[in-house]
Structure formats: C-alpha cells, structure tokens
Design a protein around this motif. Structure first.
Motif, mmCIF file in Angstrom:
data_model
loop_
_atom_site.group_PDB
_atom_site.id
_atom_site.type_symbol
_atom_site.label_atom_id
_atom_site.label_comp_id
_atom_site.label_asym_id
_atom_site.label_seq_id
_atom_site.Cartn_x
_atom_site.Cartn_y
_atom_site.Cartn_z
ATOM 1 N N VAL A 198 0.840 -1.200 0.000
ATOM 2 C CA VAL A 198 0.000 0.000 0.000
ATOM 3 C C VAL A 198 0.874 1.248 0.000
ATOM 4 O O VAL A 198 0.609 2.213 -0.721
ATOM 5 C CB VAL A 198 -0.951 -0.006 1.218
ATOM 6 N N TYR A 199 1.950 1.233 0.794
ATOM 7 C CA TYR A 199 2.851 2.376 0.845
ATOM 8 C C TYR A 199 3.543 2.576 -0.492
ATOM 9 O O TYR A 199 3.661 3.695 -0.976
ATOM 10 C CB TYR A 199 3.891 2.164 1.949
ATOM 11 N N ASP A 200 4.023 1.500 -1.112
ATOM 12 C CA ASP A 200 4.756 1.599 -2.363
ATOM 13 C C ASP A 200 3.891 2.099 -3.511
ATOM 14 O O ASP A 200 4.399 2.724 -4.445
ATOM 15 C CB ASP A 200 5.383 0.256 -2.741
ATOM 16 N N VAL A 201 2.578 1.833 -3.461
ATOM 17 C CA VAL A 201 1.684 2.308 -4.513
ATOM 18 C C VAL A 201 1.618 3.830 -4.502
ATOM 19 O O VAL A 201 1.616 4.478 -5.546
ATOM 20 C CB VAL A 201 0.271 1.705 -4.337
ATOM 21 N N ARG A 202 1.626 4.418 -3.313
ATOM 22 C CA ARG A 202 1.511 5.869 -3.202
ATOM 23 C C ARG A 202 2.849 6.587 -3.349
ATOM 24 O O ARG A 202 2.893 7.798 -3.476
ATOM 25 C CB ARG A 202 0.901 6.236 -1.851
ATOM 26 N N LEU A 203 3.944 5.849 -3.308
ATOM 27 C CA LEU A 203 5.272 6.432 -3.396
ATOM 28 C C LEU A 203 5.617 6.719 -4.850
ATOM 29 O O LEU A 203 5.359 5.902 -5.728
ATOM 30 C CB LEU A 203 6.295 5.452 -2.802
ATOM 31 N N SER A 204 6.181 7.875 -5.097
ATOM 32 C CA SER A 204 6.577 8.192 -6.465
ATOM 33 C C SER A 204 7.979 8.783 -6.453
ATOM 34 O O SER A 204 8.331 9.581 -5.580
ATOM 35 C CB SER A 204 5.596 9.180 -7.098
ATOM 36 N N PHE A 205 8.779 8.367 -7.394
ATOM 37 C CA PHE A 205 10.130 8.883 -7.543
ATOM 38 C C PHE A 205 10.155 9.813 -8.746
ATOM 39 O O PHE A 205 9.593 9.501 -9.801
ATOM 40 C CB PHE A 205 11.120 7.735 -7.762
ATOM 41 N N HIS A 206 10.810 10.940 -8.579
ATOM 42 C CA HIS A 206 10.909 11.897 -9.676
ATOM 43 C C HIS A 206 12.293 11.805 -10.294
ATOM 44 O O HIS A 206 13.298 11.825 -9.590
ATOM 45 C CB HIS A 206 10.665 13.324 -9.177
ATOM 46 N N LYS A 207 12.344 11.716 -11.596
ATOM 47 C CA LYS A 207 13.610 11.722 -12.314
ATOM 48 C C LYS A 207 13.678 13.037 -13.073
ATOM 49 O O LYS A 207 12.886 13.279 -13.987
ATOM 50 C CB LYS A 207 13.696 10.529 -13.267
ATOM 51 N N TYR A 208 14.605 13.880 -12.632
ATOM 52 C CA TYR A 208 14.737 15.189 -13.247
ATOM 53 C C TYR A 208 15.778 15.134 -14.358
ATOM 54 O O TYR A 208 16.811 14.477 -14.244
ATOM 55 C CB TYR A 208 15.140 16.219 -12.194
ATOM 56 N N GLU A 209 15.513 15.837 -15.418
ATOM 57 C CA GLU A 209 16.416 15.928 -16.555
ATOM 58 C C GLU A 209 16.934 17.368 -16.652
ATOM 59 O O GLU A 209 16.335 18.294 -16.092
ATOM 60 C CB GLU A 209 15.696 15.540 -17.855
ATOM 61 N N VAL A 210 18.023 17.541 -17.357
ATOM 62 C CA VAL A 210 18.583 18.879 -17.559
ATOM 63 C C VAL A 210 17.546 19.731 -18.289
ATOM 64 O O VAL A 210 16.949 19.312 -19.272
ATOM 65 C CB VAL A 210 19.894 18.793 -18.373
#
Length: 106
Positions: free
Chosen positions: A60-72
């Motif tokens: 349940v926690y992992d579903v709500r977790l989001s990682f952002h990958k920023y680009e130049v």
C-alpha cells in the motif's frame, strides 16, 4: 492465548458456558508442556499474520510512493525545510524558485 497460553475466561463466558472449563487434575509437568506447545503454536500464527500484514502495508505504501527523475532543463522548486525563528511558519515561503536543472550527478 499468545500471552497466557490459554483462552481468557470472561465472567460472561463462565456464566453462560461458552468456554469449557479445563480439568486441572493431572501432572504439572504435562500441563507445562501443553501450555508451552500452545504458546509456541500461537506465536507462530501471530508471526505469520504479522508478516502478512507487513507485506500488505508495504504494498500500500509503495503504490503511493513516487520517484521523480529530473532531466537537464526541467523546472523545479526548492523546498525550505528549515524555518526562521521569530517568524510564523504560515508567513514564511515554503518554496523558492522556479529554478532550472543545469546538470546531474550520477
């Protein structure tokens, strides 16, 4: 059951006969072995349920977790995690920006 090795008898259970009162005659060492076995089984069941609940909570926690990958070149805002003393938190800016990502460290 997990703490005492037996089901707890409540006054209502004794009055209405929901729980069978155990015959306490017999050898004390046999009784201790029985209690130890019941507690071991109860702990195994509790451990299995705790593991299943931990797995479910993680999913349940992992579903709500989001990682952002920023680009130049992406536009980002900088979060102020520390607050200045003497100024109300409501009146302080939460973010600075917008800023542009210039590069990435890998």
């Amino acid at each position: 059951m997990v703490v005492l090795g037996r089901e707890i008898r409540l006054p209502a259970d004794v009055m209405f006969g929901h729980i069978k009162v155990a015959n306490e005659t017999g050898n004390q060492s046999d009784f201790a072995v029985q209690i130890r076995g019941r507690m071991r089984r109860a702990h195994e069941v509790a451990r299995r349920h705790l593991e299943a609940n931990a797995k479910r909570s993680k999913e349940v926690y992992d579903v709500r977790l989001s990682f952002h990958k920023y680009e130049v070149g992406d536009v980002v805002w900088l979060l102020h995690e520390t607050r200045r003393v003497g100024i109300s938190a409501k009146l302080q800016k939460a973010f600075d920006g917008p800023f542009f990502v210039k590069g990435k460290d890998i």
